[in-house]
Design an enzyme around this catalytic site. Sequence first.
Site, PDB file in Angstrom:
ATOM      1  N   ASP A   1       0.828  -1.209   0.000  1.00 47.77           N
ATOM      2  CA  ASP A   1       0.000   0.000   0.000  1.00 47.77           C
ATOM      3  C   ASP A   1       0.864   1.261   0.000  1.00 47.77           C
ATOM      4  O   ASP A   1       1.985   1.258   0.507  1.00 47.77           O
ATOM      5  CB  ASP A   1      -0.908  -0.028   1.245  1.00 47.77           C
ATOM      6  CG  ASP A   1      -2.103   0.889   1.100  1.00 47.77           C
ATOM      7  OD1 ASP A   1      -2.331   1.417  -0.008  1.00 47.77           O
ATOM      8  OD2 ASP A   1      -2.808   1.091   2.106  1.00 47.77           O
TER       9      ASP A   1
ATOM     10  N   ASN B   1     -11.084  -2.572  -5.155  1.00 49.16           N
ATOM     11  CA  ASN B   1     -10.309  -1.693  -6.037  1.00 49.16           C
ATOM     12  C   ASN B   1     -10.953  -1.518  -7.416  1.00 49.16           C
ATOM     13  O   ASN B   1     -10.613  -0.580  -8.148  1.00 49.16           O
ATOM     14  CB  ASN B   1      -8.865  -2.195  -6.194  1.00 49.16           C
ATOM     15  CG  ASN B   1      -8.005  -2.020  -4.957  1.00 49.16           C
ATOM     16  OD1 ASN B   1      -7.068  -2.779  -4.719  1.00 49.16           O
ATOM     17  ND2 ASN B   1      -8.294  -1.012  -4.143  1.00 49.16           N
ATOM     18  N   TRP B   2     -11.917  -2.387  -7.762  1.00 51.42           N
ATOM     19  CA  TRP B   2     -12.653  -2.198  -9.026  1.00 51.42           C
ATOM     20  C   TRP B   2     -13.424  -0.875  -8.999  1.00 51.42           C
ATOM     21  O   TRP B   2     -13.816  -0.367 -10.038  1.00 51.42           O
ATOM     22  CB  TRP B   2     -13.625  -3.349  -9.284  1.00 51.42           C
ATOM     23  CG  TRP B   2     -12.973  -4.652  -9.652  1.00 51.42           C
ATOM     24  CD1 TRP B   2     -12.921  -5.785  -8.909  1.00 51.42           C
ATOM     25  CD2 TRP B   2     -12.298  -4.970 -10.887  1.00 51.42           C
ATOM     26  NE1 TRP B   2     -12.249  -6.780  -9.578  1.00 51.42           N
ATOM     27  CE2 TRP B   2     -11.858  -6.310 -10.794  1.00 51.42           C
ATOM     28  CE3 TRP B   2     -12.004  -4.244 -12.056  1.00 51.42           C
ATOM     29  CZ2 TRP B   2     -11.152  -6.951 -11.816  1.00 51.42           C
ATOM     30  CZ3 TRP B   2     -11.301  -4.891 -13.082  1.00 51.42           C
ATOM     31  CH2 TRP B   2     -10.885  -6.221 -12.950  1.00 51.42           C
TER      32      TRP B   2
HETATM   33  C1  IPE Z   1      -5.510  -2.616   0.017  1.00 49.94           C
HETATM   34  O1  IPE Z   1      -5.160  -1.298  -0.252  1.00 49.94           O
HETATM   35  C2  IPE Z   1      -5.573  -3.402  -1.250  1.00 49.94           C
HETATM   36  C3  IPE Z   1      -4.296  -3.647  -1.908  1.00 49.94           C
HETATM   37  C4  IPE Z   1      -3.115  -3.308  -1.461  1.00 49.94           C
HETATM   38  C5  IPE Z   1      -4.388  -4.367  -3.142  1.00 49.94           C
HETATM   39  P1  IPE Z   1      -6.254  -0.150  -0.438  1.00 49.94           P
HETATM   40  O2  IPE Z   1      -5.507   1.104  -0.640  1.00 49.94           O
HETATM   41  O3  IPE Z   1      -7.219  -0.529  -1.474  1.00 49.94           O
HETATM   42  O4  IPE Z   1      -6.983  -0.196   0.987  1.00 49.94           O
HETATM   43  P2  IPE Z   1      -7.801   0.897   1.779  1.00 49.94           P
HETATM   44  O5  IPE Z   1      -8.836   1.433   0.831  1.00 49.94           O
HETATM   45  O6  IPE Z   1      -6.851   1.957   2.208  1.00 49.94           O
HETATM   46  O7  IPE Z   1      -8.369   0.160   2.936  1.00 49.94           O
HETATM   47  C1  IPE Z   2      -1.479   0.219  -3.370  1.00 50.43           C
HETATM   48  O1  IPE Z   2      -1.303   1.589  -3.432  1.00 50.43           O
HETATM   49  C2  IPE Z   2      -1.809  -0.384  -4.721  1.00 50.43           C
HETATM   50  C3  IPE Z   2      -3.192  -0.845  -4.868  1.00 50.43           C
HETATM   51  C4  IPE Z   2      -4.103  -0.836  -3.940  1.00 50.43           C
HETATM   52  C5  IPE Z   2      -3.579  -1.351  -6.161  1.00 50.43           C
HETATM   53  P1  IPE Z   2      -2.521   2.598  -3.455  1.00 50.43           P
HETATM   54  O2  IPE Z   2      -2.921   2.830  -4.874  1.00 50.43           O
HETATM   55  O3  IPE Z   2      -3.610   2.147  -2.575  1.00 50.43           O
HETATM   56  O4  IPE Z   2      -1.841   3.910  -2.885  1.00 50.43           O
HETATM   57  P2  IPE Z   2      -2.418   4.887  -1.787  1.00 50.43           P
HETATM   58  O5  IPE Z   2      -2.823   4.043  -0.626  1.00 50.43           O
HETATM   59  O6  IPE Z   2      -3.580   5.573  -2.408  1.00 50.43           O
HETATM   60  O7  IPE Z   2      -1.295   5.804  -1.479  1.00 50.43           O
HETATM   61 MG    MG Z   3      -4.026   2.403  -0.598  1.00 48.95          MG
END
Ligand code: IPE
Ligand code: IPE
Ligand code: MG
Length: 235
Positions: free
Chosen positions: A16, A64-65
């Site tokens: 993340d 994430n979708w």
């Molecule tokens: C968790 O990260 C999912 C992945 C790392 C694939 P997110 O960025 O989607 O999680 P939230 O929304 O902060 O909980």
């Molecule tokens: C993790 O990084 C990757 C995925 C969840 C696909 P993020 O895209 O969630 O990055 P932040 O949390 O918004 O910084």
């Molecule tokens: Mg994130």
Amino acid sequence: MEDKKRLPRHVSIIMDGNGRWAQARGKERVFGHLEGVESVRACLEAAVEDGIEYLSLYAFSEENWNRPQAEVNALMELMMESIRKETANMMENGVRFLVLGNRSRLSEKLNAAIDALTRETSANPRTTLIVFLSYSGKWDIAQAVRKAASELPAEKLQSLEPEDLDKYLVTAGIPDPDLLIRTSGELRISNYLLWQCAYTEFYFTDVLWPDFRKPQFREAIAAYSARDRRYGKVK
Ligand code: IPE
Ligand code: IPE
Ligand code: MG
């Protein structure tokens, strides 16, 4: 010998902080995802070198979708590209590749590329790399219950034990994570391996995923090695 015993068999990572990493540099979020691929390469290399049997990565959740279509497309394309680029590297390093999640939501092209790489690497003897794609813990449990209900006789369902359900989760046959790392300072599990993390050790770090490389990976392993796992017992 003692060190070997304390090494986790299965390390899992919620990768993340890519978006914040990019934004802190005045760049588009996708730059963070690109840089994050380098961290995947580094951690996989460390896992292979250190003899970690399973490295699993939360790459894309069912939730994430709901991100903007352009970001979803960029992430899926990045996955395709990484498969293409990393094939030779995985073969050289004896890495077995697996993707787990709701595959029905992935494009035909991506599913075909995943299947091809899975087949090609299936006999590789060193680290198994598991990419959780379009995955969520609640989805996994629901699909396991559906499968169990359609395959098992009513009598068996009525006396279902936790171990029986294990066999229907997408992680069937894979040991539960010993260590779960989450980067970027968030202190939550975000619908990841809910069932499988029943006795997992958690490690949270403020480091953003694109900055999480071999030294940070090894620091997390060292922290795990110093812990005392009791599983509810008295020691
Ligand atoms: C968790 O990260 C999912 C992945 C790392 C694939 P997110 O960025 O989607 O999680 P939230 O929304 O902060 O909980
Ligand atoms: C993790 O990084 C990757 C995925 C969840 C696909 P993020 O895209 O969630 O990055 P932040 O949390 O918004 O910084
Ligand atoms: Mg994130």
